[in-house]
Design a protein around this motif. Structure first.
Motif, PDB file in Angstrom:
ATOM      1  N   ALA A  97       0.918  -1.124  -0.061  1.00  0.00           N
ATOM      2  CA  ALA A  97      -0.048  -0.029  -0.045  1.00  0.00           C
ATOM      3  C   ALA A  97       0.990   1.365  -0.006  1.00  0.00           C
ATOM      4  CB  ALA A  97      -0.984   0.050   1.116  1.00  0.00           C
ATOM      5  N   THR A  98       1.954   1.102   0.685  1.00  0.00           N
ATOM      6  CA  THR A  98       2.923   2.511   0.848  1.00  0.00           C
ATOM      7  C   THR A  98       3.545   2.615  -0.391  1.00  0.00           C
ATOM      8  OG1 THR A  98       4.317   1.143   2.038  1.00  0.00           O
ATOM      9  CG2 THR A  98       3.078   2.589   3.387  1.00  0.00           C
ATOM     10  N   GLN A  99       4.003   1.735  -1.083  1.00  0.00           N
ATOM     11  CA  GLN A  99       4.434   1.941  -2.555  1.00  0.00           C
ATOM     12  C   GLN A  99       3.459   2.292  -3.450  1.00  0.00           C
ATOM     13  OE1 GLN A  99       7.810   1.987  -3.599  1.00  0.00           O
ATOM     14  NE2 GLN A  99       6.958   2.424  -5.478  1.00  0.00           N
ATOM     15  N   ALA A 100       2.423   1.956  -3.350  1.00  0.00           N
ATOM     16  CA  ALA A 100       1.283   2.261  -4.376  1.00  0.00           C
ATOM     17  C   ALA A 100       1.094   3.764  -4.167  1.00  0.00           C
ATOM     18  CB  ALA A 100       0.074   1.501  -4.220  1.00  0.00           C
ATOM     19  N   ARG A 101       1.038   4.336  -2.847  1.00  0.00           N
ATOM     20  CA  ARG A 101       0.795   5.455  -2.448  1.00  0.00           C
ATOM     21  C   ARG A 101       2.061   6.608  -3.137  1.00  0.00           C
ATOM     22  NH1 ARG A 101       1.771   8.166   2.502  1.00  0.00           N
ATOM     23  NH2 ARG A 101       0.167  10.268   2.896  1.00  0.00           N
ATOM     24  N   PHE A 102       3.163   6.110  -2.792  1.00  0.00           N
ATOM     25  CA  PHE A 102       4.453   6.949  -3.306  1.00  0.00           C
ATOM     26  C   PHE A 102       4.484   6.814  -4.997  1.00  0.00           C
ATOM     27  CE2 PHE A 102       8.753   6.741  -5.059  1.00  0.00           C
ATOM     28  CZ  PHE A 102       9.130   7.811  -4.456  1.00  0.00           C
ATOM     29  N   SER A 103       3.992   5.633  -5.453  1.00  0.00           N
ATOM     30  CA  SER A 103       4.157   5.856  -7.065  1.00  0.00           C
ATOM     31  C   SER A 103       2.945   6.807  -7.465  1.00  0.00           C
ATOM     32  CB  SER A 103       3.726   4.216  -7.537  1.00  0.00           C
ATOM     33  OG  SER A 103       4.979   3.617  -7.264  1.00  0.00           O
ATOM     34  N   GLU A 104       1.752   6.726  -6.897  1.00  0.00           N
ATOM     35  CA  GLU A 104       0.885   7.634  -7.345  1.00  0.00           C
ATOM     36  C   GLU A 104       1.287   8.875  -7.284  1.00  0.00           C
ATOM     37  OE1 GLU A 104      -2.489  10.418  -7.680  1.00  0.00           O
ATOM     38  OE2 GLU A 104      -1.464   9.976  -5.782  1.00  0.00           O
ATOM     39  N   GLN A 105       1.945   9.333  -6.142  1.00  0.00           N
ATOM     40  CA  GLN A 105       2.370  10.694  -5.794  1.00  0.00           C
ATOM     41  C   GLN A 105       3.421  11.268  -6.811  1.00  0.00           C
ATOM     42  OE1 GLN A 105       1.872  13.870  -4.713  1.00  0.00           O
ATOM     43  NE2 GLN A 105       2.248  13.674  -2.525  1.00  0.00           N
ATOM     44  N   ALA A 106       4.260   9.965  -7.413  1.00  0.00           N
ATOM     45  CA  ALA A 106       5.541  10.414  -8.180  1.00  0.00           C
ATOM     46  C   ALA A 106       4.729  10.452  -9.643  1.00  0.00           C
ATOM     47  CB  ALA A 106       6.607   9.335  -8.140  1.00  0.00           C
TER      48      ALA A 106
END
Length: 254
Positions: A97-106
């Motif tokens: 979940a935290t990687q998905a959140r980071f990727s969406e922000q990027a």
């Protein structure tokens, strides 16, 4: 590499971590990792909290308001300790979940924000786009630190090419008093030809090996297998890794 390609590599790397964690029983997650004093649960939690911390930097770049990577070192360590004892399914869900959140922000960050200055926890500044490269080191190195069957031999080739070259360049820019045992050494990647001269003079000691072997050694993720030292002797202990980047393209304004 373009940062957009790196985000794709990050997603794939974190999915590999998730699959490694899914193959471990809860008691194995309580077992020792390759990092002193940390269990595998500590490492998995740190991978997730690191994604959150770097999300903070991208959020700051988006808004123009400086947001610290972590509130403090003490808070970072406390959050890792608090999450380390969770069960496998909760750890896996957190990592994904935290990687998905980071990727969406990027992926959604406006182009105008990518050169915005942000600051690492230790204080050095860098453009926002370098955040995805910092995350790449975290993902690949800490997967090895899980001590669960993934090692430098498993690193994807694009990661090895980028990180080995960056490591050599950054080490060459370190002050002499930060080099420790590698001071005076010349290090050469036999496959790429890239070299770092760390105060080396002709006739001085030289270490060589493939970029993959060098990165494993210099990052502290291998014992130096595949690295050859001339004259013969034990390999020196490299300084703490990763290093502050030595420079950025002129258009970054750094």
């Amino acid at each position: 590499m373009d940062w957009r390609d790196v985000v794709d590599e990050l997603d794939a790397g974190v999915e590999r971590i998730a699959r490694t964690l899914e193959g471990l029983a809860d008691d194995a997650l309580r077992g020792a990792s390759a990092l002193p004093g940390w269990s595998r649960g500590h490492v998995a939690t740190h991978i997730a909290r690191n994604a959150d911390s770097l999300w903070n930097l991208l959020k700051g770049a988006r808004t123009g308001t400086e947001i610290p990577q972590y509130p403090s070192l003490e808070r970072r360590n406390a959050d890792v300790a608090a999450g380390a004892g969770r069960g496998r399914d909760e750890l896996v869900a957190d990592v994904r979940a935290t990687q998905a959140r980071f990727s969406e922000q990027a992926r959604s960050l406006p182009g105008s924000a990518w050169n915005a200055p942000v600051r690492a926890m230790t204080g050095w500044p860098h453009p926002a786009w370098y955040t995805v490269f910092r995350r790449w080191n975290e993902v690949e190195a800490h997967h090895v630190d899980l001590a669960a069957g993934y090692g430098p031999a498993d690193w994807p080739e694009p990661y090895v090419r980028w990180s080995a070259a960056a490591t050599l360049a950054d080490m060459a820019a370190l002050p002499k008093d930060a080099l420790g045992e590698v001071a005076g050494l010349r290090i050469t990647a036999t496959d790429s030809g890239e070299t770092a001269e760390l105060g080396w003079t002709p006739g001085g000691p030289e270490a060589s090996g493939s970029a993959r072997a060098l990165l494993g050694w210099l990052s502290g993720r291998s014992d130096g297998a595949g690295v050859h030292l001339r004259p013969d002797g034990p390999l020196p202990v490299p300084p703490p890794w990763p290093h502050e980047p030595s420079g950025f393209p002129e258009e970054s304004g750094f």
